[in-house]
Design a protein around this motif. Structure first.
Motif, PDB file in Angstrom:
ATOM      1  N   MET A   1       0.920  -4.939  -2.807  1.00  0.00           N
ATOM      2  CA  MET A   1      -0.306  -3.701  -2.799  1.00  0.00           C
ATOM      3  C   MET A   1      -0.311  -2.826  -1.142  1.00  0.00           C
ATOM      4  SD  MET A   1      -3.419  -5.262  -4.656  1.00  0.00           S
ATOM      5  CE  MET A   1      -4.384  -3.623  -5.089  1.00  0.00           C
ATOM      6  N   SER A   2      -0.498  -1.881  -1.487  1.00  0.00           N
ATOM      7  CA  SER A   2      -0.666  -0.839  -0.063  1.00  0.00           C
ATOM      8  C   SER A   2      -2.045  -1.911   0.746  1.00  0.00           C
ATOM      9  CB  SER A   2      -0.166   0.285  -0.457  1.00  0.00           C
ATOM     10  OG  SER A   2      -1.175   0.736  -0.910  1.00  0.00           O
ATOM     11  N   PRO A   3      -2.162  -1.672   1.821  1.00  0.00           N
ATOM     12  CA  PRO A   3      -3.057  -1.769   2.755  1.00  0.00           C
ATOM     13  C   PRO A   3      -4.449  -0.862   2.043  1.00  0.00           C
ATOM     14  CG  PRO A   3      -1.462  -1.826   4.284  1.00  0.00           C
ATOM     15  CD  PRO A   3      -0.263  -1.108   3.262  1.00  0.00           C
ATOM     16  N   GLU A   4      -4.161   0.050   2.058  1.00  0.00           N
ATOM     17  CA  GLU A   4      -4.617   0.889   0.860  1.00  0.00           C
ATOM     18  C   GLU A   4      -5.611   0.804  -0.330  1.00  0.00           C
ATOM     19  OE1 GLU A   4      -2.278   3.012   4.157  1.00  0.00           O
ATOM     20  OE2 GLU A   4      -2.000   2.525   1.888  1.00  0.00           O
ATOM     21  N   SER A   5      -4.503   0.175  -0.913  1.00  0.00           N
ATOM     22  CA  SER A   5      -4.811  -0.439  -1.985  1.00  0.00           C
ATOM     23  C   SER A   5      -5.949  -1.226  -2.095  1.00  0.00           C
ATOM     24  CB  SER A   5      -3.758  -0.761  -2.988  1.00  0.00           C
ATOM     25  OG  SER A   5      -2.937   0.626  -3.698  1.00  0.00           O
TER      26      SER A   5
ATOM     27  N   LEU B   1      -9.284  -0.884  -1.206  1.00  0.00           N
ATOM     28  CA  LEU B   1      -9.859  -0.174  -2.306  1.00  0.00           C
ATOM     29  C   LEU B   1     -11.031  -1.469  -2.651  1.00  0.00           C
ATOM     30  CD1 LEU B   1     -10.758   2.472  -3.765  1.00  0.00           C
ATOM     31  CD2 LEU B   1      -8.732   3.103  -4.701  1.00  0.00           C
ATOM     32  N   TYR B   2      -9.411  -2.204  -3.344  1.00  0.00           N
ATOM     33  CA  TYR B   2      -9.855  -3.407  -4.138  1.00  0.00           C
ATOM     34  C   TYR B   2     -11.058  -4.415  -3.043  1.00  0.00           C
ATOM     35  CZ  TYR B   2      -9.073  -7.221  -6.220  1.00  0.00           C
ATOM     36  OH  TYR B   2      -9.719  -8.545  -7.092  1.00  0.00           O
TER      37      TYR B   2
ATOM     38  N   ILE C   1      -1.600  -9.839  -3.489  1.00  0.00           N
ATOM     39  CA  ILE C   1      -2.217  -9.918  -2.259  1.00  0.00           C
ATOM     40  C   ILE C   1      -1.975 -10.963  -1.067  1.00  0.00           C
ATOM     41  CG2 ILE C   1      -4.203  -9.217  -1.011  1.00  0.00           C
ATOM     42  CD1 ILE C   1      -5.843  -7.868  -2.854  1.00  0.00           C
TER      43      ILE C   1
ATOM     44  N   LEU D   1      -7.865   0.929 -10.615  1.00  0.00           N
ATOM     45  CA  LEU D   1      -7.246   0.264  -8.938  1.00  0.00           C
ATOM     46  C   LEU D   1      -5.647   0.107  -9.322  1.00  0.00           C
ATOM     47  CD1 LEU D   1     -10.215  -2.488  -7.628  1.00  0.00           C
ATOM     48  CD2 LEU D   1      -8.719  -0.010  -6.671  1.00  0.00           C
TER      49      LEU D   1
ATOM     50  N   GLY E   1       0.086   3.879  -5.205  1.00  0.00           N
ATOM     51  CA  GLY E   1       0.769   4.278  -3.550  1.00  0.00           C
ATOM     52  C   GLY E   1       1.294   3.054  -2.305  1.00  0.00           C
ATOM     53  N   GLU E   2       2.793   2.861  -2.612  1.00  0.00           N
ATOM     54  CA  GLU E   2       3.359   1.950  -2.144  1.00  0.00           C
ATOM     55  C   GLU E   2       2.835   2.046  -1.300  1.00  0.00           C
ATOM     56  OE1 GLU E   2       1.840  -1.612  -3.589  1.00  0.00           O
ATOM     57  OE2 GLU E   2       3.501  -1.562  -1.792  1.00  0.00           O
TER      58      GLU E   2
END
Lengths: 177, 203
Positions: free
Chosen positions: A1-5, A8-9, A69, B20, B27-28
């Motif tokens: 997962m990206s840091p932004e995701s 959000l999580y 993660i 989510l 968005g990776e």
């Protein structure tokens, strides 16, 4: 997962935790203001299902943290998992079979889990409780998540344990009723 | 009514999780895995792992490793037997004790408390992008850290060579790079002042 995701999580789970705590307070106020019968009537059989939903989301949420993660659970995280994961199974069985006796099996787990979460949160807030130095492998004082500057993973777990405990203690009939 | 509430709550939570998941898949972004790490070269023998519970540190008197490394701007930083006593401070960006230790130490340094005949070095080690306060260089820059920093590598070679068991970790070396003292944990500026005196006494 990206840091932004991940952010959000984290925020999503933090909001769920805060809503859980608010719901716990509301449920307690309702119970003591309106009495036991009114409390039992409010949610009926749904109380055990709601408790299961909280346990299931907490279990899934913690597995996403470690397996997707790649956060590494510390010792206290594992103790909280030992309390929460069986709740997801025990409460599901109890809800399906409509067995109110499930509260007697689940409450010790949820109350014990809540105590561990509180201790873990205190360890993160006061790192000296874990000693004067950080274990480089995986200290319990490190905050992987810190939403709104106070919602960490043990906070979220503790909120889950508390709302489960309130539901089981006050919103599920005893065996004798 | 009760089942309706349950269905609504369950549905909202489930929908939010699906959204989510979709966002995370879509968005990776790539993260440079080398951020926060260096490529230090360590020579000499590895010190035994520090045991805070032991009555005496077996490493005292042993020659410390020599390190040639660099900070995050590739400025070379070395720890060698240069005839000057020195203190090496190992820090981890995610460690709350290190986060507590750095500001007062920097304030102590800003006040001119480090004597001219003792050098202070730091090693940014145990770096992990999944842990809080990453990358270490951003944290140290924010704190106004003026101590020369060696960026440790991904396996913590420098920390391992000095026998680090926890952070923060201080190693006092004399001018010949022999170990005078090792200590782990927050010691504050009072403790640092004592280490400075020990370094000066060792020469």
């Amino acid at each position: 997962m990206s840091p932004e995701s991940v952010d959000l999580y984290n925020t999503f789970l933090a909001i769920l935790a805060l809503l859980s705590l608010a719901a716990s307070v509301g449920l307690l106020v309702y119970r003591f203001a309106r009495g036991r019968e009114a409390a039992l009537s409010l949610l009926g059989d749904s109380a055990v299902w709601l408790a299961w939903l909280v346990a299931a989301v907490a279990t899934g949420g913690s597995l996403i943290y470690s397996e997707v993660i790649h956060f590494i659970p510390c010792r206290l995280c594992w103790y909280q998992r030992i309390a929460m994961y069986p709740l997801a199974i025990v409460l599901l069985v109890g809800a399906i079979r409509r067995e109110v006796v499930v509260r007697y099996y689940a409450l010790p787990l949820s109350l014990g889990g809540a105590l561990i979460s509180i201790w873990h949160y205190l360890t993160q807030t006061f790192p000296s409780l874990e000693g004067g130095a950080c274990d480089p492998t995986n200290p319990c004082s490190a905050k992987y998540v810190n939403v709104f500057d106070f919602v960490s993973i043990p906070f979220m777990a503790g909120a889950g344990f508390i709302v489960i405990s309130v539901l089981l203690a006050f919103y599920v009939r005893t065996e004798r009723e | 009514m009760n089942k309706r509430i349950l269905a609504i709550v369950g549905g909202v939570v489930g929908l939010a999780l699906i959204v989510l998941l979709a966002i995370s898949i879509a968005g990776e972004t790539e993260v440079d895995a080398s951020i926060g790490y260096g490529d230090p070269v360590v020579t000499g023998q590895t010190l035994p792992v520090y045991n805070s519970a032991a009555a005496e540190d077996v490493a005292v008197g042993m020659p410390g490793p020599e390190v040639v490394g660099a900070d995050w701007e590739d400025n070379e930083v070395t720890i060698t037997a240069d005839g000057r006593p020195k203190i090496v401070l190992f820090l981890a960006h995610w460690c709350p004790h290190c986060q507590n230790e750095v500001p007062p130490v920097q304030a102590w340094l800003d006040a001119g408390n480090l004597p001219d005949d003792v050098d202070l070095y730091s090693v940014a080690t145990s770096t992990d992008r999944l842990r809080p306060n990453w990358p270490p260089q951003d944290w140290l820059e924010e704190e106004g850290w003026t101590v020369p920093v060696i960026m440790d590598d991904q396996i913590g070679t420098v920390a391992g060579s000095f026998g680090m068991a926890g952070t923060p970790f201080y190693v006092v070396l004399d001018g010949d790079n022999n170990v005078v003292r090792r200590i782990s944990g927050e010691i504050g500026t009072a403790g640092l002042a004592i280490l400075v005196q020990e370094a000066q006494a060792a020469g």
